[in-house]
Design a protein around this motif. Structure first.
Motif, PDB file in Angstrom:
ATOM      1  N   PRO A  38       0.707  -1.249  -0.083  1.00 19.99           N
ATOM      2  CA  PRO A  38       0.122   0.022  -0.126  1.00 19.99           C
ATOM      3  C   PRO A  38       0.977   1.307  -0.093  1.00 19.99           C
ATOM      4  O   PRO A  38       0.434   2.260  -0.578  1.00 19.99           O
ATOM      5  CB  PRO A  38      -0.943   0.017   1.338  1.00 19.99           C
ATOM      6  CG  PRO A  38      -1.013  -1.478   1.582  1.00 19.99           C
ATOM      7  CD  PRO A  38       0.330  -1.974   1.162  1.00 19.99           C
ATOM      8  N   MET A  39       1.906   1.294   0.755  1.00 19.04           N
ATOM      9  CA  MET A  39       2.721   2.334   0.865  1.00 19.04           C
ATOM     10  C   MET A  39       3.423   2.714  -0.587  1.00 19.04           C
ATOM     11  O   MET A  39       3.682   3.877  -1.007  1.00 19.04           O
ATOM     12  CB  MET A  39       3.735   2.451   2.044  1.00 19.04           C
ATOM     13  CG  MET A  39       3.302   2.255   3.249  1.00 19.04           C
ATOM     14  SD  MET A  39       4.393   2.163   4.657  1.00 19.04           S
ATOM     15  CE  MET A  39       4.968   3.826   4.614  1.00 19.04           C
ATOM     16  N   PHE A  40       3.921   1.506  -1.001  1.00 18.09           N
ATOM     17  CA  PHE A  40       4.493   1.549  -2.524  1.00 18.09           C
ATOM     18  C   PHE A  40       3.531   2.345  -3.547  1.00 18.09           C
ATOM     19  O   PHE A  40       3.846   2.997  -4.392  1.00 18.09           O
ATOM     20  CB  PHE A  40       4.931   0.152  -2.936  1.00 18.09           C
ATOM     21  CG  PHE A  40       5.694   0.118  -4.346  1.00 18.09           C
ATOM     22  CD1 PHE A  40       6.644   0.550  -4.637  1.00 18.09           C
ATOM     23  CD2 PHE A  40       5.032  -0.412  -5.358  1.00 18.09           C
ATOM     24  CE1 PHE A  40       7.237   0.516  -5.817  1.00 18.09           C
ATOM     25  CE2 PHE A  40       5.241  -0.489  -6.640  1.00 18.09           C
ATOM     26  CZ  PHE A  40       6.814  -0.062  -7.039  1.00 18.09           C
ATOM     27  N   ALA A  41       2.389   1.693  -3.525  1.00 17.11           N
ATOM     28  CA  ALA A  41       1.162   2.143  -4.330  1.00 17.11           C
ATOM     29  C   ALA A  41       1.087   4.008  -4.209  1.00 17.11           C
ATOM     30  O   ALA A  41       0.797   4.297  -5.308  1.00 17.11           O
ATOM     31  CB  ALA A  41      -0.053   1.373  -4.263  1.00 17.11           C
ATOM     32  N   GLN A  42       1.036   4.150  -2.996  1.00 18.82           N
ATOM     33  CA  GLN A  42       0.795   5.725  -2.648  1.00 18.82           C
ATOM     34  C   GLN A  42       1.859   6.595  -3.109  1.00 18.82           C
ATOM     35  O   GLN A  42       2.021   7.438  -3.719  1.00 18.82           O
ATOM     36  CB  GLN A  42       0.305   6.117  -1.311  1.00 18.82           C
ATOM     37  CG  GLN A  42      -1.167   5.351  -1.026  1.00 18.82           C
ATOM     38  CD  GLN A  42      -1.474   5.775   0.516  1.00 18.82           C
ATOM     39  OE1 GLN A  42      -1.624   7.082   0.722  1.00 18.82           O
ATOM     40  NE2 GLN A  42      -1.774   4.863   1.208  1.00 18.82           N
ATOM     41  N   VAL A  57       5.076   5.591  -4.602  1.00 24.40           N
ATOM     42  CA  VAL A  57       5.725   5.517  -6.116  1.00 24.40           C
ATOM     43  C   VAL A  57       4.634   5.501  -7.105  1.00 24.40           C
ATOM     44  O   VAL A  57       4.837   6.419  -8.102  1.00 24.40           O
ATOM     45  CB  VAL A  57       6.406   4.109  -5.944  1.00 24.40           C
ATOM     46  CG1 VAL A  57       7.249   3.863  -7.144  1.00 24.40           C
ATOM     47  CG2 VAL A  57       7.512   4.249  -4.776  1.00 24.40           C
ATOM     48  N   LEU A  58       3.566   4.931  -7.308  1.00 27.83           N
ATOM     49  CA  LEU A  58       2.664   4.801  -8.226  1.00 27.83           C
ATOM     50  C   LEU A  58       1.619   5.811  -8.141  1.00 27.83           C
ATOM     51  O   LEU A  58       0.896   6.234  -9.183  1.00 27.83           O
ATOM     52  CB  LEU A  58       2.065   3.597  -8.397  1.00 27.83           C
ATOM     53  CG  LEU A  58       2.939   2.168  -8.294  1.00 27.83           C
ATOM     54  CD1 LEU A  58       2.124   0.988  -8.407  1.00 27.83           C
ATOM     55  CD2 LEU A  58       3.687   2.439  -9.646  1.00 27.83           C
ATOM     56  N   GLY A  59       1.666   6.585  -6.973  1.00 28.69           N
ATOM     57  CA  GLY A  59       0.574   7.929  -6.856  1.00 28.69           C
ATOM     58  C   GLY A  59      -0.955   7.381  -6.865  1.00 28.69           C
ATOM     59  O   GLY A  59      -1.576   8.230  -7.251  1.00 28.69           O
ATOM     60  N   THR A  60      -1.341   6.327  -6.306  1.00 32.94           N
ATOM     61  CA  THR A  60      -2.298   6.049  -6.096  1.00 32.94           C
ATOM     62  C   THR A  60      -3.024   6.787  -4.990  1.00 32.94           C
ATOM     63  O   THR A  60      -2.479   7.374  -4.115  1.00 32.94           O
ATOM     64  CB  THR A  60      -2.690   4.712  -5.731  1.00 32.94           C
ATOM     65  OG1 THR A  60      -2.458   4.141  -4.666  1.00 32.94           O
ATOM     66  CG2 THR A  60      -1.967   3.800  -6.928  1.00 32.94           C
ATOM     67  N   THR A  61      -4.489   6.553  -4.904  1.00 37.08           N
ATOM     68  CA  THR A  61      -5.385   7.272  -3.587  1.00 37.08           C
ATOM     69  C   THR A  61      -5.047   6.413  -2.520  1.00 37.08           C
ATOM     70  O   THR A  61      -4.707   4.933  -2.656  1.00 37.08           O
ATOM     71  CB  THR A  61      -6.851   7.388  -3.830  1.00 37.08           C
ATOM     72  OG1 THR A  61      -7.431   6.064  -4.267  1.00 37.08           O
ATOM     73  CG2 THR A  61      -6.974   8.218  -5.003  1.00 37.08           C
ATOM     74  N   GLY A 100       7.382  -1.487 -12.541  1.00 34.65           N
ATOM     75  CA  GLY A 100       8.238  -0.279 -12.695  1.00 34.65           C
ATOM     76  C   GLY A 100       7.507   0.900 -11.951  1.00 34.65           C
ATOM     77  O   GLY A 100       6.262   0.661 -11.687  1.00 34.65           O
ATOM     78  N   MET A 101       8.048   1.870 -12.182  1.00 37.68           N
ATOM     79  CA  MET A 101       7.466   3.173 -11.494  1.00 37.68           C
ATOM     80  C   MET A 101       6.178   3.559 -12.183  1.00 37.68           C
ATOM     81  O   MET A 101       5.289   4.240 -11.966  1.00 37.68           O
ATOM     82  CB  MET A 101       8.469   4.330 -11.468  1.00 37.68           C
ATOM     83  CG  MET A 101       9.662   4.111 -10.347  1.00 37.68           C
ATOM     84  SD  MET A 101      10.849   5.625 -10.351  1.00 37.68           S
ATOM     85  CE  MET A 101       9.741   6.941  -9.543  1.00 37.68           C
ATOM     86  N   ASP A 102       6.355   3.300 -13.636  1.00 42.66           N
ATOM     87  CA  ASP A 102       5.147   3.782 -14.369  1.00 42.66           C
ATOM     88  C   ASP A 102       3.948   2.541 -14.533  1.00 42.66           C
ATOM     89  O   ASP A 102       3.191   2.677 -15.669  1.00 42.66           O
ATOM     90  CB  ASP A 102       5.818   4.353 -15.802  1.00 42.66           C
ATOM     91  CG  ASP A 102       6.345   3.436 -16.604  1.00 42.66           C
ATOM     92  OD1 ASP A 102       6.877   2.366 -15.881  1.00 42.66           O
ATOM     93  OD2 ASP A 102       6.786   3.432 -17.783  1.00 42.66           O
ATOM     94  N   SER A 103       4.553   1.597 -14.122  1.00 40.06           N
ATOM     95  CA  SER A 103       3.514   0.401 -14.041  1.00 40.06           C
ATOM     96  C   SER A 103       1.910   0.707 -13.537  1.00 40.06           C
ATOM     97  O   SER A 103       1.963   1.621 -12.520  1.00 40.06           O
ATOM     98  CB  SER A 103       4.115  -1.017 -13.436  1.00 40.06           C
ATOM     99  OG  SER A 103       5.086  -1.217 -14.029  1.00 40.06           O
ATOM    100  N   SER A 104       1.055   0.095 -14.266  1.00 36.75           N
ATOM    101  CA  SER A 104      -0.197   0.107 -13.532  1.00 36.75           C
ATOM    102  C   SER A 104      -0.404  -0.685 -11.946  1.00 36.75           C
ATOM    103  O   SER A 104       0.262  -1.646 -11.791  1.00 36.75           O
ATOM    104  CB  SER A 104      -1.485  -0.568 -14.403  1.00 36.75           C
ATOM    105  OG  SER A 104      -2.596  -0.843 -13.711  1.00 36.75           O
TER     106      SER A 104
END
Length: 454
Positions: A281-285, A287-291, A344-348
């Motif tokens: 969850p922390m990686f998603a927020q 690095v990937l910029g999710t909510t 990657g950093m731009d992955s979904s």
């Protein structure tokens, strides 16, 4: 079954405790901002909970022989309710940490107790099913809590998480008052206070020193000093348990080679579980910029799979034993961690969700079969102390894993001459690589399990 009410209450209590343990993970970024604490400090909301349970769990053998099952369950749920109210009202970060400690007092009582109760009320030939049922309840909570809390946080504030779960706690507490029965046979029991003090000091100092690595580095006195002192205290604790007639934690059970190997594998498995559920969850927020909602939601499909696979693995255990199932499980775990290293950093974020499904299939095929292997290796009268050992190992494995792997991420992110998102990405990739090596080690060790089944 004669004890349906008891089983329903104790499983509900186990779910609420494990759910509460992981409820705030998605709220960490918000809590850090509100209280002005850093990433290492906010982890104490998890670490304080785990540390308290580690101190309490070794006492479970004594407590189950000294007090009635009903009294222990009611007291534990009372602690959960009190801690939840305090957490919802907390105006300072220290108060919020204290609320977690109060909740964890109850968790330290419930977690080994539920395992002992299920192994007592279910016949031997249905133990795999019983442990699968327990796994479906307590394993689904850690993964579902972040996604549910993410949805709530996006609409309300993080304090509302406490008020949402409080009614369920009160309902379960009332049900325990009217339903619970004393189902555990009493044996002679003693409580060595010095052992409790030494173990508390040992685990606390060891975890404190490890937590300081990301702040001070590996060679600082505030790192090396607590680690060395904690390790020495734990050595004293171990020697004392071996020499006591009625030890707090019966470490002599580790002489059983099957039980000992199962404990090592449980430790490695729990290192991986909490680390994945905290890191993703922390990686998603970050690095990937999710909510917050989506960062928690990526765990949901894996959670659903886990609840199904855990019950299936329990039934498969009753038919095939734990070794074959665990080999397949650790293979899935290894595969998932290799795949996560390709993100990657731009992955979904949905690729993270997909790979996490393989991780949870693997976990569902390993933990409860390994726990059942360990319990089947013991005599019935040793099960309460065996349950205490299993749960001590589980909690320490989670604590050790999240501290080590979050330190890897934190140190990498701060030492790289790169933006925070880039440093966090490479730190997380390194953490996944370490986790993959741990899964590979577990897969190799599983081949040496020597089951003795009736």
């Amino acid at each position: 079954m004669a004890h349906k009410g008891v089983v329903a209450v104790i499983l509900s209590a186990a779910f609420l405790f494990t759910f509460s343990q992981f409820l705030l993970i998605t709220a960490y970024p918000t809590i850090m901002e509100e209280y002005g604490v850093n990433a290492t400090q906010v982890q104490w909301l998890t670490t304080a909970f785990l540390l308290t349970t580690i101190v309490l769990i070794p006492m479970s053998g004594y407590l189950s022989n000294r007090f009635s099952t009903k009294a222990l369950v009611v007291f534990a749920l009372g602690c959960l309710a009190a801690g939840t109210v305090l957490g919802g009202l907390s105006a300072q970060f220290g108060t919020l940490v204290l609320s977690r400690v109060i909740q964890a007092v109850g968790a330290g009582i419930i977690l080994p107790l539920v395992q002992t109760i299920l192994l007592t009320v279910f016949p031997y030939e249905r133990r795999g099913f019983a442990m699968g049922l327990l796994g479906a309840v307590i394993n689904v909570a850690p993964a579902s809590a972040p996604s549910i809390s993410g949805m709530i946080i996006d609409v309300f504030d993080w304090r509302s998480l406490h008020w949402v779960i409080l009614p369920l706690i009160i309902i379960t507490l009332v049900a325990a008052v009217f339903t619970m029965k004393d189902v555990i046979k009493k044996q002679a029991a003693g409580l060595d206070v010095l052992s409790i003090i030494v173990s508390a000091l040992g685990f606390s100092l060891l975890i404190l020193g490890m937590s300081n690595i990301s702040v001070y580095g590996f060679t600082h006195l505030l790192v090396a000093g607590p680690i060395v002192a904690g390790a020495l205290a734990l050595v004293v604790f171990v020697r004392r348990q071996i020499n006591l007639d009625m030890p707090v934690l019966n470490l002599m059970l580790l002489k059983n080679s099957t039980f000992r190997l199962a404990m090592i594998l449980v430790f490695l498995n729990m290192m991986l579980l909490l680390s994945a559920e905290t890191i993703l969850p922390m990686f998603a927020q970050d690095v990937l910029g999710t909510t917050a909602f989506l960062s928690g939601f990526i765990l949901v499909p894996g959670t659903i799979l886990l609840s199904v696979i855990t019950i299936i693995s329990g039934n498969l255990y009753d038919r095939y034993g734990g070794k074959k199932i665990s080999l397949i499980g650790f293979s899935f775990t290894l595969l998932s961690l290799v795949l996560l290293n390709t993100v990657g950093m731009d992955s979904s974020p949905y690729w993270v969700m997909f790979h996490f499904c393989f991780f949870m299939i693997g976990f569902g095929l390993t933990l409860m079969p390994l726990v059942t292997v360990s319990m089947d290796a013991l005599d019935d009268e040793d099960i309460p102390h065996g349950s205490a050992l299993v749960n001590t190992v589980r909690q320490f494995g989670m604590t050790f894993g999240i501290i080590v792997l979050s330190t890897i991420i934190s140190v990498t992110a701060t030492t790289m001459d790169a933006p925070y998102e880039v440093g966090t990405y490479w730190g997380t990739s390194l953490a996944f690589l370490v986790m993959a090596l741990i899964a590979l080690l577990a897969l190799v060790l599983t081949r040496f399990i020597n089951e003795k089944r009736a």
